[in-house]
Scaffold this motif. Structure first.
Motif, PDB file in Angstrom:
ATOM      1  N   LEU A  22       0.861  -1.174  -0.013  1.00 41.18           N
ATOM      2  CA  LEU A  22      -0.044  -0.059   0.060  1.00 41.18           C
ATOM      3  C   LEU A  22       0.838   1.315   0.082  1.00 41.18           C
ATOM      4  N   ILE A  23       1.869   1.369   0.811  1.00 39.63           N
ATOM      5  CA  ILE A  23       2.779   2.355   0.851  1.00 39.63           C
ATOM      6  C   ILE A  23       3.786   2.478  -0.303  1.00 39.63           C
ATOM      7  N   HIS A  24       4.659   1.335  -0.414  1.00 39.74           N
ATOM      8  CA  HIS A  24       5.822   1.461  -1.194  1.00 39.74           C
ATOM      9  C   HIS A  24       5.443   0.947  -2.997  1.00 39.74           C
ATOM     10  N   GLY A  25       4.368   0.098  -3.133  1.00 39.69           N
ATOM     11  CA  GLY A  25       4.142  -0.363  -4.179  1.00 39.69           C
ATOM     12  C   GLY A  25       4.244  -1.915  -4.256  1.00 39.69           C
ATOM     13  N   PRO A  26       4.408  -2.589  -5.380  1.00 40.98           N
ATOM     14  CA  PRO A  26       4.113  -4.039  -5.282  1.00 40.98           C
ATOM     15  C   PRO A  26       5.316  -4.610  -4.612  1.00 40.98           C
ATOM     16  N   GLN A  27       5.184  -5.782  -3.987  1.00 36.75           N
ATOM     17  CA  GLN A  27       5.995  -6.503  -3.170  1.00 36.75           C
ATOM     18  C   GLN A  27       6.335  -7.901  -3.828  1.00 36.75           C
ATOM     19  N   ILE A  28       7.507  -8.359  -4.154  1.00 39.58           N
ATOM     20  CA  ILE A  28       7.763  -9.391  -4.828  1.00 39.58           C
ATOM     21  C   ILE A  28       7.877 -10.725  -3.882  1.00 39.58           C
ATOM     22  N   ILE A  29       7.119 -11.824  -4.327  1.00 36.15           N
ATOM     23  CA  ILE A  29       7.454 -13.049  -3.366  1.00 36.15           C
ATOM     24  C   ILE A  29       8.023 -14.041  -4.077  1.00 36.15           C
ATOM     25  N   THR A  30       9.042 -14.750  -3.566  1.00 36.84           N
ATOM     26  CA  THR A  30      10.033 -15.816  -4.137  1.00 36.84           C
ATOM     27  C   THR A  30       9.498 -17.210  -3.314  1.00 36.84           C
TER      28      THR A  30
END
Length: 84
Positions: A22-30
């Motif tokens: 929500l704050i920083h943008g997309p979060q990538i999950i590996t």
């Protein structure tokens, strides 16, 4: 800024992953070191959907629209000399 999370860490800190999206943008999950999924805000997702163009518009705006392309189908018989 997108951050990369290992799956186990993302599971343990899911609320933090959501807040970061929500704050920083997309979060990538590996998973096993391979980028597998992205968590992004619903607002960003909707924005991406609204920016998409219909396929017909894509072709109308293509730089190839000025060329007379031959799109007729080849009606020659099938090749029988090929063995698989």
């Amino acid at each position: 800024m997108a951050r990369t999370w290992q799956l186990q860490e993302a599971k343990n800190k899911f609320s933090e992953v959501v807040d970061a999206a929500l704050i920083h943008g997309p979060q990538i999950i590996t998973k096993h070191g391979v980028e597998t999924v992205i968590v992004l805000s619903y607002t960003e997702y909707r924005s991406m959907l609204l920016r998409q163009k219909p396929l017909a518009a894509f072709f109308r705006e293509s730089p190839l629209v000025a060329y007379d392309l031959d799109l007729t189908r080849d009606t020659s018989p099938l090749r029988t000399d090929i063995s698989l």
